[in-house]
Design a protein around this motif. Structure first.
Motif, PDB file in Angstrom:
ATOM      1  N   VAL A 136       0.955  -1.121  -0.025  1.00  0.00           N
ATOM      2  CA  VAL A 136       0.123  -0.094  -0.102  1.00  0.00           C
ATOM      3  C   VAL A 136       1.036   1.144   0.079  1.00  0.00           C
ATOM      4  O   VAL A 136       0.376   2.578  -0.495  1.00  0.00           O
ATOM      5  CB  VAL A 136      -1.011   0.059   1.016  1.00  0.00           C
ATOM      6  CG1 VAL A 136      -1.634   1.385   1.779  1.00  0.00           C
ATOM      7  CG2 VAL A 136      -1.981  -1.089   1.056  1.00  0.00           C
ATOM      8  N   VAL A 137       1.550   1.473   1.220  1.00  0.00           N
ATOM      9  CA  VAL A 137       2.543   2.636   1.155  1.00  0.00           C
ATOM     10  C   VAL A 137       3.842   2.517  -0.363  1.00  0.00           C
ATOM     11  O   VAL A 137       3.303   3.823  -1.013  1.00  0.00           O
ATOM     12  CB  VAL A 137       3.439   2.085   2.355  1.00  0.00           C
ATOM     13  CG1 VAL A 137       5.055   3.136   1.617  1.00  0.00           C
ATOM     14  CG2 VAL A 137       3.077   2.144   3.726  1.00  0.00           C
ATOM     15  N   ASP A 138       4.042   1.258  -0.851  1.00  0.00           N
ATOM     16  CA  ASP A 138       4.317   1.327  -2.017  1.00  0.00           C
ATOM     17  C   ASP A 138       4.138   2.320  -3.017  1.00  0.00           C
ATOM     18  O   ASP A 138       3.981   3.403  -4.354  1.00  0.00           O
ATOM     19  CB  ASP A 138       4.761   0.333  -2.701  1.00  0.00           C
ATOM     20  CG  ASP A 138       6.561  -0.006  -3.683  1.00  0.00           C
ATOM     21  OD1 ASP A 138       7.277   0.994  -3.666  1.00  0.00           O
ATOM     22  OD2 ASP A 138       6.522  -1.212  -3.949  1.00  0.00           O
ATOM     23  N   VAL A 139       2.748   2.165  -3.430  1.00  0.00           N
ATOM     24  CA  VAL A 139       2.081   2.917  -4.628  1.00  0.00           C
ATOM     25  C   VAL A 139       1.361   3.888  -3.973  1.00  0.00           C
ATOM     26  O   VAL A 139       1.549   5.037  -5.435  1.00  0.00           O
ATOM     27  CB  VAL A 139       0.256   1.280  -5.002  1.00  0.00           C
ATOM     28  CG1 VAL A 139      -0.184   2.394  -5.697  1.00  0.00           C
ATOM     29  CG2 VAL A 139       1.273   0.465  -5.705  1.00  0.00           C
ATOM     30  N   CYS A 140       0.594   3.834  -3.267  1.00  0.00           N
ATOM     31  CA  CYS A 140       0.012   5.314  -2.517  1.00  0.00           C
ATOM     32  C   CYS A 140       1.250   6.439  -1.459  1.00  0.00           C
ATOM     33  O   CYS A 140       0.734   7.357  -1.600  1.00  0.00           O
ATOM     34  CB  CYS A 140      -0.610   4.928  -1.749  1.00  0.00           C
ATOM     35  SG  CYS A 140      -2.242   3.986  -2.079  1.00  0.00           S
TER      36      CYS A 140
END
Ligand SMILES: NC(=O)c1ccc[n+]([C@@H]2O[C@H](COP(=O)([O-])OP(=O)(O)OC[C@H]3O[C@@H](n4cnc5c(N)ncnc54)[C@H](O)[C@@H]3O)[C@@H](O)[C@H]2O)c1
Length: 259
Positions: free
Chosen positions: A107-111
């Protein structure tokens, strides 16, 4: 006579939901739109009914070389870039103590990291005087139990917006974000299947309804426009007043519904 160049805007994550509505809003406002998404077929389909002056691209925002290549391809196709919209997003649902770290990183990687890469390469590519808009969330300011990765990433994106606005202001580039409350899209549909969640959310929204993708797209279009020429480093809340109350506790709803 002054000839105003046609604006060229890149909508990353533009194949679905809010991004898709933004593609159509910008095309209707006379932009040439480059829609980019992980799902290439859906990116191409996003242009159905629009003219051949627009283009579709595949990008994975977690891959820096792919993001760099996207902006190079848009420059080659359209000649310049005046606007960037940063819509790619994913979420997950788990309490802090049970959260799988791989899911947290996804999630952190995309957002967050993905949004950074779009701001980085978008900022390098944009014409001076251009503008960028990222999609943060009501969850950047209002914590939601069960949404630790998403809340942390979106709060970080507010900060990324502000720092980018500080640094790029010298080139006349404006960097803002919009922060929607609940808009029913493929991203939020699974949460709507949890009994009680939608009602709880709406009970905490003064205007008593969820939003439409077009209502978010209209604000994005405004922020990219000349009318917003003195707005930068801002996060615009669009949520029917939900930021005035509290966020539903998704973990409690899951426990109540499924044990
Ligand atoms: N829908 C809401 O209620 C809501 C509320 C607040 C913020 N947001 C934010 O708005 C943005 C758009 O959300 P939406 O509801 O339209 O979701 P959506 O799922 O309909 O669209 C998200 C798009 O991002 C694309 N995407 C996902 N991972 C990607 C990657 N690695 N690289 C490139 N593209 C990728 C998906 O293919 C999809 O087309 C997201 O950033 C989301 O966090 C949505």
């Amino acid at each position: 006579m002054t000839v105003t160049p046609t604006p060229v805007s890149v909508v990353v994550g533009g194949a679905s939901g809010i991004g898709l509505a933004t593609v159509h809003a910008l095309a209707a406002a006379g932009h040439r739109v480059a829609v980019a998404d992980l799902d290439q077929a859906a990116a191409a389909a996003a242009l159905d009914g629009l003219g051949s002056e627009h283009s579709a691209h595949r990008v994975d925002v977690t891959d820096e070389s792919a993001v760099e290549a996207l902006f190079a391809a848009v420059l080659e196709r359209h000649g310049s870039v005046s606007g960037v919209v940063n819509c790619a997003g994913v979420s997950t649902l788990a309490s802090v103590v049970d959260h799988d770290v791989t899911e947290f990183r996804r999630v952190v990687d995309v957002c967050l990291t993905g949004a950074f890469l779009v701001l980085k390469h978008g900022g390098r590519t944009l014409l001076d005087g251009g503008a960028m808009v990222s999609l943060t969330s009501l969850n950047a300011r209002q914590p939601g139990a069960g949404l630790v990765a998403y809340c942390a990433a979106k709060a970080g994106l507010v900060s990324l917006t502000q720092v980018s606005a500080l640094e790029l202001g010298a080139r006349g580039i404006r960097v803002n974000s919009v922060s929607p409350g609940l808009v029913v899209t493929p991203l939020t549909a699974p949460a709507m299947d949890i009994p009680g969640v939608r009602d709880d959310y709406l009970a905490n929204t003064p205007l008593g309804r969820s939003g439409e993708p077009e209502e978010i797209a209209a604000v994005i279009r405004f922020l990219l426009s000349e009318e917003a020429r003195w707005i930068t480093g801002e996060t615009v809340e669009i949520n029917g007043g939900a930021h005035l109350r509290r966020y539903p506790d998704l973990v409690q709803h899951v426990m109540a519904a499924f044990g």
